[in-house]
Design a protein around this motif. Sequence first.
Motif, PDB file in Angstrom:
ATOM      1  N   ARG A 141       0.801  -1.226   0.000  1.00 21.65           N
ATOM      2  CA  ARG A 141       0.000   0.000   0.000  1.00 21.65           C
ATOM      3  C   ARG A 141       0.836   1.280   0.000  1.00 21.65           C
ATOM      4  O   ARG A 141       0.375   2.321  -0.462  1.00 21.65           O
ATOM      5  N   SER A 142       2.027   1.229   0.523  1.00 19.97           N
ATOM      6  CA  SER A 142       2.831   2.445   0.659  1.00 19.97           C
ATOM      7  C   SER A 142       3.650   2.767  -0.587  1.00 19.97           C
ATOM      8  O   SER A 142       4.405   3.745  -0.593  1.00 19.97           O
ATOM      9  N   SER A 143       3.502   1.986  -1.639  1.00 17.36           N
ATOM     10  CA  SER A 143       4.405   2.091  -2.792  1.00 17.36           C
ATOM     11  C   SER A 143       4.423   3.479  -3.429  1.00 17.36           C
ATOM     12  O   SER A 143       5.486   3.946  -3.866  1.00 17.36           O
ATOM     13  N   ASP A 144       3.278   4.154  -3.492  1.00 14.11           N
ATOM     14  CA  ASP A 144       3.253   5.486  -4.099  1.00 14.11           C
ATOM     15  C   ASP A 144       4.055   6.504  -3.303  1.00 14.11           C
ATOM     16  O   ASP A 144       4.460   7.538  -3.846  1.00 14.11           O
ATOM     17  N   GLN A 145       4.299   6.217  -2.031  1.00 20.31           N
ATOM     18  CA  GLN A 145       5.010   7.170  -1.180  1.00 20.31           C
ATOM     19  C   GLN A 145       6.515   7.157  -1.401  1.00 20.31           C
ATOM     20  O   GLN A 145       7.209   8.103  -1.016  1.00 20.31           O
ATOM     21  N   TYR A 146       7.047   6.099  -1.987  1.00 22.66           N
ATOM     22  CA  TYR A 146       8.498   6.034  -2.145  1.00 22.66           C
ATOM     23  C   TYR A 146       8.964   5.786  -3.578  1.00 22.66           C
ATOM     24  O   TYR A 146      10.169   5.699  -3.836  1.00 22.66           O
ATOM     25  N   LYS A 147       8.051   5.703  -4.528  1.00 23.60           N
ATOM     26  CA  LYS A 147       8.452   5.328  -5.887  1.00 23.60           C
ATOM     27  C   LYS A 147       9.372   6.340  -6.553  1.00 23.60           C
ATOM     28  O   LYS A 147      10.073   6.004  -7.518  1.00 23.60           O
TER      29      LYS A 147
ATOM     30  N   MET B 240      13.219  -8.741 -15.439  1.00 23.39           N
ATOM     31  CA  MET B 240      12.911  -7.321 -15.346  1.00 23.39           C
ATOM     32  C   MET B 240      13.584  -6.549 -16.479  1.00 23.39           C
ATOM     33  O   MET B 240      14.525  -7.016 -17.106  1.00 23.39           O
ATOM     34  N   LYS B 241      13.097  -5.340 -16.712  1.00 23.31           N
ATOM     35  CA  LYS B 241      13.677  -4.479 -17.728  1.00 23.31           C
ATOM     36  C   LYS B 241      15.125  -4.146 -17.380  1.00 23.31           C
ATOM     37  O   LYS B 241      15.461  -4.018 -16.211  1.00 23.31           O
ATOM     38  N   PRO B 242      15.966  -3.994 -18.398  1.00 23.88           N
ATOM     39  CA  PRO B 242      17.342  -3.552 -18.121  1.00 23.88           C
ATOM     40  C   PRO B 242      17.330  -2.206 -17.389  1.00 23.88           C
ATOM     41  O   PRO B 242      16.471  -1.367 -17.616  1.00 23.88           O
TER      42      PRO B 242
ATOM     43  N   ARG C 263       6.924  -6.081 -11.772  1.00 23.74           N
ATOM     44  CA  ARG C 263       6.147  -5.331 -12.767  1.00 23.74           C
ATOM     45  C   ARG C 263       5.879  -3.913 -12.283  1.00 23.74           C
ATOM     46  O   ARG C 263       5.882  -2.964 -13.074  1.00 23.74           O
ATOM     47  N   TRP C 264       5.627  -3.776 -10.985  1.00 22.83           N
ATOM     48  CA  TRP C 264       5.418  -2.432 -10.426  1.00 22.83           C
ATOM     49  C   TRP C 264       6.681  -1.587 -10.561  1.00 22.83           C
ATOM     50  O   TRP C 264       6.611  -0.423 -10.959  1.00 22.83           O
ATOM     51  N   VAL C 265       7.835  -2.156 -10.239  1.00 21.51           N
ATOM     52  CA  VAL C 265       9.096  -1.415 -10.380  1.00 21.51           C
ATOM     53  C   VAL C 265       9.305  -0.998 -11.826  1.00 21.51           C
ATOM     54  O   VAL C 265       9.615   0.168 -12.122  1.00 21.51           O
TER      55      VAL C 265
END
Length: 223
Positions: A97-103, A217-219, A153-155
């Motif tokens: 849930r906190s992902s938007d706070q540190y992306k 993951m993407k390079p 995928r989120w990263v």
Amino acid sequence: MLDMLRGKRLVFVGDSLNRNMWESLVCILKGSVKDPSKVFEANGRQHFRGEASYSFIFKDYNCTVEFFVSPFLVQEWEMPDKNGIKKETLRLDLVGRSSDQYKTADIIIFNTGHWWTHEKTSKGKDYYQEGSHVYDELNVLEAFRKALTTWARWVDANVNPMKSLVFFRGYSASHFSGGQWNSGGACDSEVEPIKNATYLREYPPKMLVLEKVLRGMKPMSLT
């Protein structure tokens, strides 16, 4: 290190192992500044066990060292069972849930692993969820793979590799003496790596799963 962090956000995300690293780093950095009074927790907190996030500000360097609690990197959830009673599940398809706070942080250090060895997660019965579907039973390694795939995928979709450095800390097998972590075991007197092969365990299978997900993951996404 503070000079390197000047004007930046360094964020740890994960379980108590990452919290320990965060605590140690904050203590080391605070001990090196000329004026410790200019180092403080953003919300004035004094205890670091019960809240979902913490942020230490180093005012003279305009930087923060932060920790976000997310032991699985995906969301712990509740849903009603057939009797209407809420039961805990783990949403393998939703990042924490906190992902938007540190992306947008400059450096993000993730970890997960040991919570997947606990009873509910290791047994995987009526616990893992994707969408509205709760699996009657799901192998923990497959659940771990699904969760890490959601995280990866989120990263790839949300973290800008031109701005942010992303690290993933692996983990070792438990290595307590005299019992496990919750039954009197300890390892705080150890000062050297274990060299006696009798006490060494095989490479954790979940680390093999992690490595495979990272390769997909993407390079430039991950350091």
